[in-house]
Design an enzyme around this catalytic site. Structure first.
Site, PDB file in Angstrom:
ATOM      1  N   ARG A  24       0.822  -1.209   0.000  1.00 32.31           N
ATOM      2  CA  ARG A  24       0.000   0.000   0.000  1.00 32.31           C
ATOM      3  C   ARG A  24       0.863   1.268   0.000  1.00 32.31           C
ATOM      4  O   ARG A  24       0.564   2.245  -0.676  1.00 32.31           O
ATOM      5  CB  ARG A  24      -0.910  -0.020   1.236  1.00 32.31           C
ATOM      6  CG  ARG A  24      -1.829   1.188   1.350  1.00 32.31           C
ATOM      7  CD  ARG A  24      -2.956   1.126   0.352  1.00 32.31           C
ATOM      8  NE  ARG A  24      -3.720   2.357   0.323  1.00 32.31           N
ATOM      9  CZ  ARG A  24      -4.690   2.604  -0.544  1.00 32.31           C
ATOM     10  NH1 ARG A  24      -5.012   1.711  -1.433  1.00 32.31           N
ATOM     11  NH2 ARG A  24      -5.336   3.739  -0.542  1.00 32.31           N
TER      12      ARG A  24
ATOM     13  N   ASP B  41      -3.964  -4.027   3.216  1.00 32.33           N
ATOM     14  CA  ASP B  41      -5.046  -4.656   3.963  1.00 32.33           C
ATOM     15  C   ASP B  41      -6.370  -4.596   3.213  1.00 32.33           C
ATOM     16  O   ASP B  41      -6.689  -3.599   2.564  1.00 32.33           O
ATOM     17  CB  ASP B  41      -5.239  -3.954   5.319  1.00 32.33           C
ATOM     18  CG  ASP B  41      -4.138  -4.299   6.304  1.00 32.33           C
ATOM     19  OD1 ASP B  41      -3.584  -5.398   6.194  1.00 32.33           O
ATOM     20  OD2 ASP B  41      -3.846  -3.464   7.174  1.00 32.33           O
TER      21      ASP B  41
END
Length: 436
Positions: free
Chosen positions: A97, A121
């Site tokens: 990310r 996530d």
């Protein structure tokens, strides 16, 4: 896929040292691309997400020198811009990310930045509009390949401007700041994130020669400069890990001292855990949690209504600790409402806690009502799978407090955010075994 085998029900005792902050490290490491001079970073956590970013920087041509267990020197004096268009870059960038924050410094220094849609996530929608709208306002041209999910921005020259961010995104603010520090003229960013980690980034950039005022507020003013130099920086202790250890100590009735926490940077974290009835003492720059042998009682509001803990942009309570608060509340005396405003999938892990005997009502994707056991009955051991970093550590805390032996699969999710967690927990008495 790795697995933890945890024998719960044992009190822990001793000192634990928090790692360097994951979320700060991801910002700081991207900033090394802004200069051709050496940049030394200390207190770098040895976790999967950070190591992936260091590997990605190395593939980009950044010279990486490891000085010690948590210290690195980076020199981006020969960046391979062709690598940005390669299949290897698309594969490596998708796995992290934090890779989105490479775009700002690449755009500032080289006039182009590309990134595949990043991973991370699975906790709900995490849009990137704030990042790219900021780049566009600075004068960049945006393009997006829908087939390959590949984003790009390019500009011959960035120009300072005023912008009002549509949300106080931490990574969005960091990305825009790193682009703006080398833009021509003055940039003002209103509704900027002001988390301690963002403040750390700004202070580091100032030491490198950037001109930034308003650090710590939601209005940043940046006067662009033509180039930046090298510096040395130390990453703060990870406040999310510190909050995790506070919750672990209370839930397992353990006497634990968390060392060197940078207490003044913890914001609402200590007072929020005190609202759950948890006793914690500041001892210098340490946090001491005594063994809660008589349990802990959740405070109500003054009018007697049920306490609600919700997340908010800094200096509000961080969303990354709501999962910890939720699991700690399952053994408290009293009831609590958790309101997770930011991510619509982050509370789904409560099903595992309910399987362990917790009294939780998931009202909707954003709210959960918890009725504490007051340690009158223990959580039951079970087999579960970690869905993300914060849910994973919450399930681990639940397993350490539960009666019997629990199994947690997919522990790579926990390893993404917590350094050598089983080794450090064993040092204070946890019965935990890692199986590859």
């Amino acid at each position: 896929m790795g697995t933890f085998i945890i024998e719960g029900g044992h009190a822990l005792k001793g000192d634990i040292h928090p790692q360097g902050a994951k979320n700060e490290a991801l910002q700081i490491l991207c900033a090394v691309l802004l200069t051709s001079d050496p940049v030394t970073i200390n207190n770098v956590p040895d976790i999967i997400d950070v190591n992936k970013l260091i590997d990605l920087l190395s593939h980009l041509g950044v010279k990486v020198t490891k000085n010690g267990t948590s210290s690195y020197t980076f020199q981006a004096d020969n960046v391979d811009l062709d690598f940005l268009q390669s299949e290897d870059y698309k594969i490596l960038g998708r796995g992290l990310r934090g890779s989105i924050m490479l775009v700002g410094p690449l755009l500032a220094r080289f006039g182009q930045g590309f990134i595949p849609r990043p991973g991370g996530d699975k906790i709900g929608r995490r849009r990137l509009d704030t990042h790219f709208e900021g780049f566009i306002k600075l004068g960049a041209k945006f393009r997006y390949n829908k087939e390959e999910y590949f984003y790009g921005v390019e500009a011959e020259e960035l120009t300072g401007t005023h912008m009002l961010l549509d949300e106080a995104s931490v990574t969005g603010t960091a990305n825009i700041v790193m682009a703006a520090v080398m833009a021509k003229g003055i940039t003002t960013i209103y509704n900027a994130a002001c988390e301690p980690y963002l403040q750390q980034l700004c202070k580091m950039l100032v030491r490198m020669g950037a001109k930034i005022s308003g650090i710590g507020s939601n209005l940043l003013t940046i006067e662009g400069v033509s180039e930046l130099g090298g510096t040395e920086h130390r990453i703060l202790p990870d406040m999310i890990e510190i909050g995790s250890w506070i919750g672990l100590a209370a839930m397992t009735k353990s006497e634990v001292t968390i060392k060197n926490v940078a207490y003044d940077e913890l914001g609402l974290i200590p007072s929020t855990f005190r609202k759950l009835g948890i006793t914690l003492e500041r001892r210098g720059d340490d946090v001491y949690i005594p063994a809660h042998k008589d349990g802990y009682e959740i405070q109500n509001y003054i009018d007697g209504s049920i306490l609600t803990i919700s997340d908010a942009p800094w200096p509000g309570f961080t969303p990354d600790l709501l999962s910890i608060v939720l699991v700690v509340a399952t053994q408290a005396r009293g009831s609590l409402l958790i309101h997770q405003k930011m991510f619509e999938s982050r509370l789904f892990f409560v099903d595992k806690l309910i399987d362990m005997g917790a009294k939780i009502i998931l009202c909707d994707p954003h709210r959960a009502s918890v009725i504490g056991h007051d340690f009158q009955s223990s959580l039951k051991a079970t087999t579960m799978t970690s869905p993300d970093i914060r849910a994973g550590i919450s399930l681990l805390i639940a397993a350490l407090s539960a009666k019997g032996t629990s199994t947690i699969h997919n522990i790579e999710q926990i390893d993404r955010g917590y350094q050598n967690i089983d080794g450090r927990l064993k040092q204070i008495g946890a019965h935990i075994q890692r199986i590859s």
